[in-house]
Structure formats: C-alpha cells, structure tokens
Design an enzyme around this catalytic site. Structure first.
Site, PDB file in Angstrom:
ATOM      1  N   LYS A  34       0.643  -1.234   0.167  1.00  0.00           N
ATOM      2  CA  LYS A  34      -0.234   0.109  -0.324  1.00  0.00           C
ATOM      3  C   LYS A  34       0.939   1.121  -0.305  1.00  0.00           C
ATOM      4  CE  LYS A  34      -0.238   0.343   4.827  1.00  0.00           C
ATOM      5  NZ  LYS A  34      -1.170   0.539   6.314  1.00  0.00           N
ATOM      6  N   THR A  35       2.485   0.935   0.278  1.00  0.00           N
ATOM      7  CA  THR A  35       2.938   1.864   0.748  1.00  0.00           C
ATOM      8  C   THR A  35       3.492   2.791  -0.810  1.00  0.00           C
ATOM      9  OG1 THR A  35       3.664   1.507   3.374  1.00  0.00           O
ATOM     10  CG2 THR A  35       4.564   3.642   1.451  1.00  0.00           C
ATOM     11  N   ASP A 219      -3.688   6.963   5.647  1.00  0.00           N
ATOM     12  CA  ASP A 219      -3.502   5.622   5.244  1.00  0.00           C
ATOM     13  C   ASP A 219      -4.204   5.317   7.044  1.00  0.00           C
ATOM     14  OD1 ASP A 219      -2.185   3.493   4.759  1.00  0.00           O
ATOM     15  OD2 ASP A 219      -0.583   3.906   6.337  1.00  0.00           O
ATOM     16  N   GLU A 220      -4.217   3.900   6.956  1.00  0.00           N
ATOM     17  CA  GLU A 220      -5.043   3.095   8.050  1.00  0.00           C
ATOM     18  C   GLU A 220      -6.565   3.601   8.289  1.00  0.00           C
ATOM     19  OE1 GLU A 220      -3.569   1.057   8.340  1.00  0.00           O
ATOM     20  OE2 GLU A 220      -0.869   0.933   9.116  1.00  0.00           O
ATOM     21  N   GLN A 250      -7.878  -5.064   9.881  1.00  0.00           N
ATOM     22  CA  GLN A 250      -6.463  -4.929  11.124  1.00  0.00           C
ATOM     23  C   GLN A 250      -7.020  -4.488  11.655  1.00  0.00           C
ATOM     24  OE1 GLN A 250      -2.020  -5.209   8.778  1.00  0.00           O
ATOM     25  NE2 GLN A 250      -3.466  -5.766   7.427  1.00  0.00           N
TER      26      GLN A 250
END
Length: 738
Positions: A34-35, A219-220, A250
């Site tokens: 993803k990064t 992100d996240e 997650q």
C-alpha cells in the site's frame, strides 16, 4: 518516468494509482504494497499538474510519515512539498496558525499523560476530591473518550445531569479543560478535538484548508476514531477527492476509540465511492497467508477478501505446546539460537504476545542463552525522570503560563522552595490575575512568603534569562545551558553512582537528539518544533530495524512491521483471547481479538511459530489454560505439531521437544497436586465443575476455574472473573457451572 514506474505495478495497484478523482476506498490487505501505491499515486498527481501544496497524506506514525515523504521525494520533483504527517502533527500545524481564534496563543504547550495526571492531582487536592471514590486515571480515561467522541464538557454534563457520580466526572472534565486553558496548554486528545471545533466554529478557516488540501489520502483508515473521522469529513467535503486506505481485518484499536464502522460504512458516508481491493501479498509465504485467511474468515463484520502470493508455499506453521511457561521460553530460545548458528541474524526474530507481562520468562531465557534482545513497551526514553525534568524546563521557557512544568522544576535541583511556597505562588497568581512570570519577578508581594522570596527571585532571574535568549539559541545549546546553570549536571556528578552517571548519559543523548533535530528539515521550527517532535513521538518509531537483536513486543505494537520469523507466544484462552473478550455478550470483542491474531500471523515472512503452555505462573499462582480457540481455526494440513514433556529438573538447558502425532491434543484437566499434608476431599460435597470450566457467581459474573483444593467441608475454588482473580468457597459462593 512515473508512467514507466506505474506500469510495473500489479493491475489492482495500477488502477488505484490512476483513480484520482472522487472518493476511493482502497482495501489493502497485509503486505500488499500500500505504501508503494500511495507514493506512486502522489507522484502521479504531481505529474498531472496537481501542486504538491494541494496534497495531504495522513499516516498514523511518524515513522510511516518519514518513509512516505522520502519515497515521494525520490519519485518526483516537488515531493518534499507534499504535506505528509500524522493526524496529531497535522492538527498541531493548523492550530499553531489559527488557535488564537479559540482563545489560546500559538505558543501553547502540549501536555503528555504525566502532565495531565499532575494537573488532575492538583485539582483533586484543591477541591478535596477523594481519589478512591473517583480514581484519577479512570476520570482522565473518561475525559479522553469524550474528546475522541467530540463531546464537550457542557454536553457531557447534560448527558449525565441525573447521574450523581457521572455528573461529578463532568464537573472534573470542565475544571480540567479550564485549567488547561489557563496554562495555555492542550493535551494529546485536544489536538484533534480543538481542530474540529476550530473548523466547525469558523467556516472561513475550514474553507482555507479545504482549498489547500484538494487531494487527501488517509492511511490506516480502519483505526480512525470519531474525531479523526469528522476532521477528514470536514476537510474533504468541498472537493471530495478522498482516498481512504485501510484493512478492516487489521482494526485492532477499538479499546482506544477506533471505530471499524468508519471503514465498513465508507461507501454510505461518501456516495459514488470506487472500491479497489489489494489482495496480492508481497511479504509472506502462501502457507502463512492461508492460515491467516482461515482464521479471519470467521469474523462476520468484514469486507470479503483473501490474500494470495506468487511466492512458494513455504514451511508449515509450527505449533508447540509446552508443559509450562518456562519450557515455552526455553524452547523459543533454542530455536532462535540454532537458527542463528545456521546463519540467521537475531534481528530476523520477533516474539509477539497479548500483554507485556508475558515477556518476563522470555527475557530470562534469552539472558541465560546469551541472546541479545530488545523490549518494546518498557520505559520510554522520554518517560525517564531526568529527561522529563529537562523537558519541563524547556516547556516553561517556551510557555511561561505552564504551571505544571513550573511546579516540576522550581525545586529541581533543590533550591529550598517547598510545595507550600509553590502553592502560595500559584494561589496568588489566580487571585490577582497576574501572569506567573510577573509574580515570580516580585515574590515579596506574595503574603507569607518573605523567607522564601529570595530563592524564588533567584529562580526567576535564572529562568528569565533563558526565556529572553531562547529565540536566538539552538535547542542543544539551551539544554546544555540549563544543565550547567541550574546545577542539575553537578548534582548528578556529585552523586557519582552508576544510576546518576547513567542519567547523565541519557541527558547527553537528549542533547544529541536536539542536534539531530536542528539538522532535520523541521529544525527551523526552533524550541516549539522540538517540543512538538518529542511530544508526538511513538514507541515503535524508535525501533532500529537493522539492530541485531530479537524484538519482544505486544501484538498491538507489531502492526505495520514484518519479520522473517515470528513466535506468537502464550496463545491460550484467558490470555489470547482474553477473559473479557471470551465472556463478552457481543461478538465485537472476540472479533477484535481474532483480528489481532490475523495481524500477528501476517507479521511473519518465512516462518511462523505458535506456542502455548499447559501451565503458567500468573499473579504468583500456577494457572492452567486451554489452548487458544483460534488454534482450532487453523487449517490442520498446514500445521506441524510439536509437544514436550516437562524436564525432570531445571538445569537451564533448553529442552529438545519430542515429536508428536500430527493432531491437536486436547487439554487434560487438572486439580491441585496432592501432598503429604494435603487436606482430604469433603465427603458430602461433589462439584459439577472442574478446572477449566466456566462458572457463574452472583456478584462477579462468569469466570473460569483455575484451581480447586479441599478446604474442610468445602472446596476452595480459584477463578478468573472480569473483576480479577477470586478465591471462593464453592458451597458458600453457590458457584454454578455454565
């Protein structure tokens, strides 16, 4: 050039990069790159003509932000001008520019947990509040929850006006906030809370930042709480170019406010959302992924996806069950030692566990085996007393309204100024309405302080010199000056003990940290920037990936990391999953524990060990636990089972496990072992439950029996309840098997 790089991405990654307009939900499985997608997406936007100035990328850790910024800068010109930071860092930058609209100055101090605790203790003392009736940490935790949920003191009071106890908590919340403002300070939760209030109260400020951040990536996203969600929703409302990146499988921070519904309901919140799934994994072998997929599919609240890889199947997962926790640790040490002798680095290994208490037996085993290790989750560098003392000096120099930092440093080192004098100084400030620094400059004006006026004034002269000179001094030089002129350094040298010299080493490390900060891109921000950098640093940010040492850490701390070989330790019911989750009447608690298991499994690249033990020393007593229910969800063909008999004597050597049949061995139920002095079992009483069974108690609820022993005409039963471990008389307590 960027187009050539994009062509090297897999089809779903490429689609994610090229989808730039409108809301996008990017479901990125563990290890799916993803990064790489995010950095290429930013570079692609810039190549299309989007100004870097108009792009905002939010991450959850400073480490992730630094990595993303470096990678974007390497991909394209202008990458260094993209605003990449954590939620809290983003809000600090916004507040430094516009917080004056909320009645603060832009020199505000950021209070950490210790500062907040000190402030609340002062309030309890001033208002004669009983800490046993209203535990301070409970009240601070409740205040934190309300801020995360965007509930103001006034609204919280309205919600609880008919509840006497909670109404008092609401009063404390209001007092706490008022005193924070008097100190020109914000606590950690305020950073986002106040930014949302700023945007809601001043539409022109919100529009300024909406026009600034026309393309937003978060992100996240599965870990966002209510305040973070609202912040992003406000910023993205005008242009709607929001890319949310996350993995609902997650989401493991529900206990601190993260709301999995934010990602599960994203398409409802942002109509016309495009959803792209990244399921190809670049980290783990297929056996590890198949195990993770098999466990997580048992959750109901999730978006369907299945990780796969082009790598080979890899080794089977090793399941090892020891007779006790010491043998479990010794077994782990032997596997690592043998692998190291075969050429592996100690840094390739990680021990993951549900709670920090599990680490002790592993630390002891590693010391015996001469295995270097690093423990994450111990005392942070910035939590050490000497570091906190000097940081308090810096905070007060930056913000002379900070009474909490003032109270910490005025008699450190000792200047003959006691708590009573400090209280008189602060009371006079409050009664007269004069700023603290002005009062310190004229201590003779304070009633009943004449004998202490001189040392107070000497402190003022000393600190005021640094306040005046700080804008022209580098932070490292400022720290050196404080250490020398305060007498702090001489005091540690005078003690001349191993502990005091170790503290001096830590202070020298702080000077080095300050020097590094000055050389960094943020160095021009000066003292305030340094204090922000320190306040926002996370424990995992300090993990040196190249350090040749085994890492011991909790499963929560491991998220976002990867290791060649992982040991998931203490996988036993009551520990992982925990008792609270197992006894919860809702599925959400167990589902979060299962997601945590999924996170642990997917940290492993090549080899995964799962270990548990039949008995474990807990709270000074031997506890017998069944293997974790999650182990039953693993595909049996992928598991290699090992077992071990307890060694006859503890020689310190690592026991070599005996191979067992390839099947899962159920737990044997245990009673306390009889001895020569054991009390005989009651003749007229028979229990319908054994160790390991669940029982119900009228007061304590549902618990798990961990020990049973005869006690005259009754049995003494030890059981773990949500309220803790209890010893009860079975007949008297009327325990009922469930």
């Amino acid at each position: 050039m960027i187009n050539e790089m994009i062509d090297k991405l897999n089809p779903m990654q490429k689609q994610a990069v090229l989808t730039t307009e409108g809301p996008l939900l990017l479901l990125a499985g563990a290890g799916s790159g993803k990064t790489r997608v995010l950095t290429h997406r930013i570079a692609y936007l810039i190549s299309k003509g989007v100004r870097p100035f108009n792009i905002l990328a939010i991450t959850f850790t400073n480490k992730a932000a630094r990595e993303m910024k470096e990678r974007v800068s390497a991909l394209c010109e202008g990458g260094k001008d993209v605003w990449v930071s954590t939620f809290h860092s983003t809000c600090v930058r916004i507040l430094r520019r516009d917080i004056e609209k909320l009645g603060y100055t832009n020199k505000f101090t950021i209070f950490d947990a210790d500062d907040s605790l000190r402030l609340m203790k002062n309030l309890y003392k001033a208002h004669n509040i009983n800490d046993k009736v209203y535990p301070i940490k409970y009240v601070l935790g409740e205040i934190s929850k309300q801020k995360d949920a965007l509930v103001s003191p006034k609204d919280y009071m309205i919600q609880n006006e008919k509840d006497f106890r909670m109404k008092k908590v609401a009063e404390l919340y209001e007092m706490y906030q008022n005193h924070l403002k008097d100190n020109n300070a914000l606590d950690f939760d305020d950073l986002i809370f106040k930014t949302v209030i700023l945007f809601q109260s001043f539409p022109e400020v919100l529009e300024k930042y909406q026009d600034r951040f026309r393309y937003i990536m978060v992100d996240e996203y599965q870990d966002t709480n209510a305040s973070q969600y609202q912040l992003i929703k406000l910023l993205a409302a005008k242009y709607r170019n929001l890319c949310a990146v996350g993995d609902d499988d997650q989401s493991i921070y529900g206990w601190r406010g993260a709301d999995i519904r934010n990602i599960l309901n994203f398409e409802d919140d942002f109509p016309n959302t495009q959803v792209i799934k990244l399921e190809q994994n670049y980290r783990s072998s297929q056996n590890i992924l198949n195990s993770a997929n098999a466990v997580i599919k048992n959750n109901a609240a999730r978006k369907a996806k299945s990780l796969w890889t082009e790598q080979d199947s890899g080794e089977k997962i090793t399941l090892y069950r020891a007779p006790d926790d010491k043998t479990e640790a010794l077994y782990t040490a032997k596997q690592i030692k043998d692998a190291h002798e075969d050429g592996k680095s100690y840094g390739d290994f990680a021990i993951l566990y549900r709670n920090n208490a599990i680490s002790r037996v592993f630390e002891e085993a590693f010391v015996k085996a001469a295995i270097p290790y690093r423990l994450l989750g111990g005392t942070r560098f910035y939590d050490r007393k000497e570091i906190r003392d000097i940081l308090a000096y810096l905070k007060f120099i930056s913000n002379p309204n900070d009474t909490i930092s003032f109270s910490r440093i005025i008699n450190v080192p000792k200047r003959g100024i006691g708590d009573a004098t400090v209280e008189k100084v602060l009371n006079y400030c409050e009664e007269s309405g004069q700023p603290l620094l002005s009062v310190l400059s004229m201590p003779e004006m304070i009633p009943d302080i004449k004998t202490k006026a001189k040392p107070v004034y000497l402190f003022y002269e000393f600190i005021n010199k640094f306040i005046q000179n700080a804008p022209d001094m580098q932070v490292g030089e400022l720290i050196k000056g404080i250490l020398e002129e305060s007498g702090y350094r001489d005091e540690l040298l005078g003690e001349n003990t191993e502990e005091s010299l170790g503290r001096l080493d830590n202070l020298e490390e702080l000077v080095s940290k300050a020097a590094e900060f000055v050389e960094s891109p943020s160095g021009q921000a000066g003292l305030e920037g340094f204090l922000e950098d320190v306040a926002l640093v996370a424990d995992v940010d300090g993990l040196e990936e190249n350090e040749d040492a085994v890492v011991l850490m909790t499963l929560h701390s491991s998220k976002g990391l990867e290791f060649d070989t992982v040991f998931m330790a203490a996988c036993e019911n009551g520990i992982f999953p925990g008792f609270r989750a197992m006894q919860s009447e809702t599925l959400s608690a167990m589902e979060e524990e299962r997601r945590l298991c999924y996170v642990g499994i997917t940290r492993a690249k090549r080899k995964l060990y799962i270990t548990c033990s039949k008995s474990r020393m807990t709270y000074g007593e031997t506890q017998y636990n069944a293997p974790s229910d999650f182990l039953k969800e693993l595909p049996k063909p992928l598991i290699e089972v090992q077992d071990s008999a307890a060694p006859k004597q503890n020689t310190g050597a690592v026991p070599i496990p005996k191979p067992a049949a390839q099947r899962y061995v159920p737990q044997t139920r245990y009673m306390t072992k009889p001895s020569a002095y054991a009390m005989p079992a009651p003749k007229d009483l028979k229990l319908d439950f054994e160790v390991g069974d669940k029982v119900r108690h009228m007061k304590f609820g549902i618990g798990t029996v961990t020990n049973i022993s005869p006690a005259g005409a009754d049995y003494e039963v030890t059981a773990d309840f949500p309220a803790g471990t209890k010893k009860l008389m079975a007949k008297l307590a009327r325990l009922k098997k469930i």
